[in-house]
Design an enzyme around this catalytic site. Structure first.
Site, PDB file in Angstrom:
ATOM      1  N   ASP A 198       0.829  -1.209   0.000  1.00  0.00           N
ATOM      2  CA  ASP A 198       0.000   0.000   0.000  1.00  0.00           C
ATOM      3  C   ASP A 198       0.865   1.261   0.000  1.00  0.00           C
ATOM      4  O   ASP A 198       1.947   1.266   0.597  1.00  0.00           O
ATOM      5  CB  ASP A 198      -0.912  -0.031   1.242  1.00  0.00           C
ATOM      6  N   TRP A 247       2.666   8.066  -2.462  1.00  0.00           N
ATOM      7  CA  TRP A 247       4.086   8.291  -2.800  1.00  0.00           C
ATOM      8  C   TRP A 247       4.175   9.199  -4.023  1.00  0.00           C
ATOM      9  O   TRP A 247       4.994  10.129  -4.062  1.00  0.00           O
ATOM     10  CB  TRP A 247       4.733   6.928  -3.084  1.00  0.00           C
ATOM     11  N   ARG A 262      -0.896   9.117  -9.921  1.00  0.00           N
ATOM     12  CA  ARG A 262      -0.829   7.891  -9.123  1.00  0.00           C
ATOM     13  C   ARG A 262      -0.098   6.761  -9.864  1.00  0.00           C
ATOM     14  O   ARG A 262       0.585   5.956  -9.246  1.00  0.00           O
ATOM     15  CB  ARG A 262      -2.253   7.430  -8.762  1.00  0.00           C
ATOM     16  N   HIS A 298       2.679   3.573  -9.011  1.00  0.00           N
ATOM     17  CA  HIS A 298       2.577   2.136  -9.303  1.00  0.00           C
ATOM     18  C   HIS A 298       3.826   1.658 -10.048  1.00  0.00           C
ATOM     19  O   HIS A 298       4.324   0.559  -9.803  1.00  0.00           O
ATOM     20  CB  HIS A 298       1.316   1.826 -10.120  1.00  0.00           C
ATOM     21  N   GLU A 354     -11.930  -5.281  -5.284  1.00  0.00           N
ATOM     22  CA  GLU A 354     -12.542  -3.943  -5.135  1.00  0.00           C
ATOM     23  C   GLU A 354     -11.832  -2.883  -5.969  1.00  0.00           C
ATOM     24  O   GLU A 354     -12.357  -1.784  -6.168  1.00  0.00           O
ATOM     25  CB  GLU A 354     -12.505  -3.518  -3.650  1.00  0.00           C
ATOM     26  N   ARG A 362     -11.725   1.811  -8.928  1.00  0.00           N
ATOM     27  CA  ARG A 362     -10.859   2.989  -9.092  1.00  0.00           C
ATOM     28  C   ARG A 362     -11.146   3.663 -10.438  1.00  0.00           C
ATOM     29  O   ARG A 362     -11.735   3.044 -11.322  1.00  0.00           O
ATOM     30  CB  ARG A 362      -9.396   2.552  -9.028  1.00  0.00           C
ATOM     31  N   LEU A 401      11.957 -19.994  -5.121  1.00  0.00           N
ATOM     32  CA  LEU A 401      10.962 -19.165  -4.420  1.00  0.00           C
ATOM     33  C   LEU A 401       9.671 -19.194  -5.237  1.00  0.00           C
ATOM     34  O   LEU A 401       9.728 -19.097  -6.466  1.00  0.00           O
ATOM     35  CB  LEU A 401      11.481 -17.716  -4.338  1.00  0.00           C
ATOM     36  N   SER A 413      -7.960  -5.873   4.777  1.00  0.00           N
ATOM     37  CA  SER A 413      -8.611  -5.493   3.518  1.00  0.00           C
ATOM     38  C   SER A 413      -8.939  -6.678   2.618  1.00  0.00           C
ATOM     39  O   SER A 413      -8.593  -6.668   1.427  1.00  0.00           O
ATOM     40  CB  SER A 413      -7.760  -4.470   2.762  1.00  0.00           C
ATOM     41  N   GLU A 445       1.421 -14.001  11.676  1.00  0.00           N
ATOM     42  CA  GLU A 445       1.884 -12.844  12.446  1.00  0.00           C
ATOM     43  C   GLU A 445       1.697 -11.600  11.579  1.00  0.00           C
ATOM     44  O   GLU A 445       2.077 -11.600  10.396  1.00  0.00           O
ATOM     45  CB  GLU A 445       3.371 -12.995  12.805  1.00  0.00           C
TER      46      GLU A 445
END
Ligand code: FPP
Length: 247
Positions: free
Chosen positions: A19, A24, A32, A36, A66, A70, A130, A195, A206
């Site tokens: 987020d 930023w 915006r 990104h 959601e 936007r 990974l 969210s 955690e």
């Protein structure tokens, strides 16, 4: 998905809500989408961090169910960004032994993007260093609903008895069931909420929240999260004394 019952000093699976891209960019008086794009660089750094630290799985919330709400221009820019990031990054990810997969209601995406996601998934399927799962058009409630649909269909086919449905029998139908459950959840950007991310999978995770905006997240921030995790006592409903005896 398995739930560890031992005390572990390093997480096996990290899940991140990335987020703060918009703020930023706004701090820099830029659109915006600029945030990104900077966010993609932070994704690259996080993948590299996890790979070097021997983390088994990294799951990134890139686009929620959601997020379609936007402004259209931002949604289109994000689709374009995912497409270009895939084109640019897959070679390197593959070279580094990273397995890439996408979780969410993928059918909502444009055909070109779906094909690119499928190609990247197939190409990297055998990699073992990974596993990076990118959650797109994903919602935790959607995930539980789609798993329920699948298990009801299995029951209607006579493959499972409705009375025998338990958390353990439902779990394989949920996204990420092939991975250990996330044991460290990180949310950047100052908000303290989940969210609608991995609602089921985060049951014993955690939680770690930082104010740093996602594009500013670097190895030092992630290292801070690992250090914090190492201090946590994971009890899974047991007492502290029981956990101490078992370790
Ligand atoms: C949340 O910040 C960020 C998103 C909804 C998009 C996340 C996408 C990326 C980091 C880039 C691409 C990712 C991949 C995996 C290639 P926000 O826009 O809600 O920020 P704000 O809270 O400051 O408005």
């Amino acid at each position: 998905m398995t739930t560890n019952s031992v005390v572990s000093s390093q997480p096996r699976h990290i899940a991140i809500v990335m987020d703060g891209n918009g703020r930023w960019a706004q701090q820099r008086h830029r659109p915006r989408t600029f945030g990104h794009r900077a966010g993609v660089k932070a994704v690259r750094a996080a993948v590299e961090f996890c790979r070097r630290r021997g983390i088994e799985a990294l799951t990134l919330f890139a686009f929620s169910s959601e997020n379609w709400q936007r402004p259209q221009i931002e949604v289109s820019a994000l689709m374009d960004l995912f497409l270009r990031a895939l084109e640019r990054e897959v070679d390197d990810l593959h070279k580094n032994g990273v397995r890439l997969q996408f979780v969410g209601a993928l059918q909502a995406f444009p055909e070109t993007l779906r094909q690119r996601m499928q190609a990247a998934t197939s190409r990297t399927a055998a990699n073992t260093s990974l596993t990076v799962s990118v959650a797109v058009n994903y919602g935790g409630r959607w995930d539980i609903a789609q798993a329920t649909q699948a298990i009801v269909l299995a029951a209607m086919r006579g493959e499972i008895q409705a009375e025998s449905i338990t958390p353990e029998t439902l779990a394989p139908y949920l996204c990420l069931s092939d991975l250990p459950a996330p044991d460290l959840f990180i949310r950047t950007g100052g908000e303290r909420r989940i969210s609608n991310f991995l609602l089921w999978q985060l049951a014993y995770c955690e939680l770690y929240f930082i104010d740093t905006l996602w594009p500013d997240v670097d190895a030092a921030c992630l290292d801070g999260a690992l250090q914090d995790f190492a201090q946590r006592e994971r009890r899974y409903g047991k007492t502290s004394a029981q956990v101490a005896r078992a370790s």
